[in-house]
Scaffold this active site. Structure first.
Site, short mmCIF file in Angstrom:
data_model
loop_
_atom_site.label_atom_id
_atom_site.label_comp_id
_atom_site.label_asym_id
_atom_site.label_seq_id
_atom_site.Cartn_x
_atom_site.Cartn_y
_atom_site.Cartn_z
CE LYS A 38 -0.73 -0.96 7.90
NZ LYS A 38 -2.01 -0.31 8.27
N GLY B 13 0.84 -1.19 0.00
CA GLY B 13 0.00 0.00 0.00
C GLY B 13 0.87 1.24 0.00
CG MET C 172 0.85 5.46 4.38
SD MET C 172 2.13 6.73 4.46
CE MET C 172 1.13 8.19 4.15
CE1 TYR D 64 -1.80 -14.72 5.47
CE2 TYR D 64 -2.03 -17.03 6.08
CZ TYR D 64 -1.89 -16.05 5.11
OH TYR D 64 -1.85 -16.40 3.79
CB VAL D 65 -7.61 -13.66 7.72
CG1 VAL D 65 -8.89 -14.26 7.14
CG2 VAL D 65 -7.80 -13.26 9.18
CB VAL E 174 0.43 -6.86 4.62
CG1 VAL E 174 -0.04 -7.99 5.53
CG2 VAL E 174 -0.23 -5.55 5.02
CG ASP F 182 -9.68 3.95 4.90
OD1 ASP F 182 -10.31 4.44 3.94
OD2 ASP F 182 -8.54 3.47 4.79
#
Length: 520
Positions: free
Chosen positions: A36, A16, A18, A90-91, A21, A134
């Site tokens: 992250k 992303g 910023m 973790y998914v 992951v 968000d």
């Protein structure tokens, strides 16, 4: 790369603006986690970099306040050099954004299921005083097992916290999913989160945001001056979308009303598919066009449906009206095969045996695992501990400790008499043998195996997921987990619901598994 001598990075799973992951391995607890990595852009000033680090800690603290099946759990925050790392559950999943990009728009009923899960996460956050700020398809994860979770509380704000995470005049977040009042003056509220939920559901069913434009400025201009683009595929979701995307936040639907409407959509059939092109002869989602039924045919089918429902109800009344012990006697009769409902312990309602409701219990000493509202800790004389719903009926069926929903079909079971197997592969072989035994001769009507797989859990485990029809002809969904424990014992944890309710209730499985503590 090893972070803090504990978390070993395995592979990159997302990037992303910023940060990144990673899938990582917790070398201390031997479990997979998501890490992250916050990577500030090079153009940030030192003060802005410091603010980003503070915001990262706020995100971790915010998410850590929440314990809900539809919210990604935060385990730890570590620093390696100057940049912070957030260690999370973790998914295995794809984001809703990726699903839409790769597979296209979803049918209204599936969107309603996703909406119910995200709404449940938001209601839990709002009850804890947390605003997400968000909500968008990128932050909704669709697990490989169907679980739906809300993640990335990086812009969250909570009551009693250390203030907002943005500077005056700066609005963070995706313009296509930001509520009009927040874009205009930066105000955030429960209603702004609900607007973003509506925009997310709109994108899920339409394949595009309600204010999708070429540039961010064009999007914000449209947001300030025009109504959302009319939906074309939403069907029964239209009232939900219209109610959530109202410009006046005070006129938006309340969470309880959103839940009621989404449940109604989930229980209704999806609208008939439209042709993908004139004269093409192909129908979206169908190999051929659906048949047109005349009025007489519809009336006849309606009569058959009423008759089927009546026969099903009669079968249920007869089953519930049997005298105590009749079900067990029928199952033990040598000349008859066991009934489909009796194939698994706890699947039948209790008869003549001690039954007691589950009462609230204190949190065990030293326990750091938090439960969702309406659940409590249960400690069995056999020594194990597990989370169970308050008020459910507690009884024992063929050695299995059962917890059944009053006036419902959901059942949680723990069998402390399960034979121990030599590792995960042997546990999977055990389930395959049980499957063959129960399906031989049609014992389980309408049986459909979904998965049998070994798992790295304690000393080796395996899961068995399937669906079948009960004595009343209704399809039920069962998940069974065989666990070999370090103490030399084995347990079977079972979770059973109606097939109709499975997608929502499977979200409780991670909490059930993680709360289970075997006897020493």
């Amino acid at each position: 790369m090893l972070i803090e001598e504990r978390y070993r990075l395995v592979r990159l799973v997302g990037t992303g603006g910023m940060g990144r992951v990673w899938l990582a391995r917790d070398e201390m607890l031997h479990r997979d986690v998501a890490v992250k990595e916050v990577v500030p852009p090079q153009w940030l000033t030192p003060d802005e970099r410091a603010e980003l680090r503070r915001r990262t800690l706020r995100e971790a603290r915010t998410a850590a306040r929440l314990s809900h099946p539809n919210v990604v759990r935060v385990y730890d925050v570590v620093h390696d050099g100057l940049n912070p790392w957030i260690v999370m559950e973790y998914v295995p999943s794809r984001s809703l954004h990726d699903v839409l990009t790769e597979d296209g728009p979803l049918p209204p009923r599936r969107v309603a299921e996703i909406g119910l899960a995200v709404l449940a996460a938001l209601r839990a956050a709002h009850a804890a005083g947390v605003l997400h700020r968000d909500v968008k398809p990128h932050n909704v994860l669709i697990g490989d097992d169907g679980r739906v979770v809300l993640t990335d509380f990086g812009l969250a704000k909570f009551d009693g916290g250390d203030g907002a995470t943005t500077r005056p005049g700066v609005i963070l977040g995706s313009p296509q999913y930001v509520a009009p009042e927040r874009a205009a003056d930066g105000l955030s509220s429960v209603e702004t989160d609900l607007w973003s939920l509506g925009a997310t559901l709109y994108a899920a069913v339409e394949g595009r945001a309600p204010y999708a434009r070429e540039t961010a400025m064009a999007t914000l201009t449209a947001l300030a001056t025009t109504a959302p683009d009319p939906p074309r595929r939403a069907g029964p979701l239209r009232p939900v979308l219209a109610g959530l995307l109202r410009r006046d936040p005070h006129r938006r639907l309340a969470p309880a009303e959103v839940e009621r409407l989404l449940r109604r959509v989930r229980s209704a059939p999806d609208p008939a598919p439209r042709r993908t092109g004139a004269g093409s002869g192909r129908w979206r989602g169908h190999a051929r066009p659906p048949h047109r039924l005349g009025r007489r045919t519809v009336a006849a089918l309606g009569g058959l449906l009423v008759l089927a429902l009546a026969l099903g109800a009669l079968a249920w009344v007869r089953l519930r009206g049997e005298p105590p012990g009749a079900v067990a006697a029928r199952e033990s009769a040598p000349a008859a095969a066991p009934s489909p409902a009796g194939a698994f312990p706890c699947a039948l309602p209790p008869t003549a045996q001690p039954i007691s409701p589950v009462a609230s219990a204190a949190v065990p000493v030293g326990e750091r695992f938090a439960l969702v509202a309406g659940w409590t800790w249960y400690t069995d004389p056999a020594g194990f501990r597990v989370a169970v719903p308050l008020g459910w009926l507690h009884y024992v069926d063929r050695g299995t400790v059962c917890f059944r929903e009053p006036r419902g079909a959901r059942v949680l079971g723990v069998d402390p008499t399960t034979p121990r197997t030599a590792g995960a592969e042997a546990a999977a072989a055990h389930w395959r043998a049980r499957e063959r035994a129960l399906t031989a001769g049609g014992t389980l009507a309408g049986y459909e195996g979904i998965s049998i797989a070994p798992l790295a859990f304690y000393e080796g485990a395996a899961e068995w997921e399937c669906r079948w029809r009960d004595a009343a002809g209704e399809t039920v969904h069962t998940y069974r987990l065989l666990v070999n424990t370090p103490g030399g014992r084995a347990y079977t944890i079972s979770w059973l619901t109606r097939e109709f309710d499975w997608q929502v209730n499977r979200a409780y499985l991670p909490m059930i598994r993680q709360s289970f503590v075997p006897a020493a």
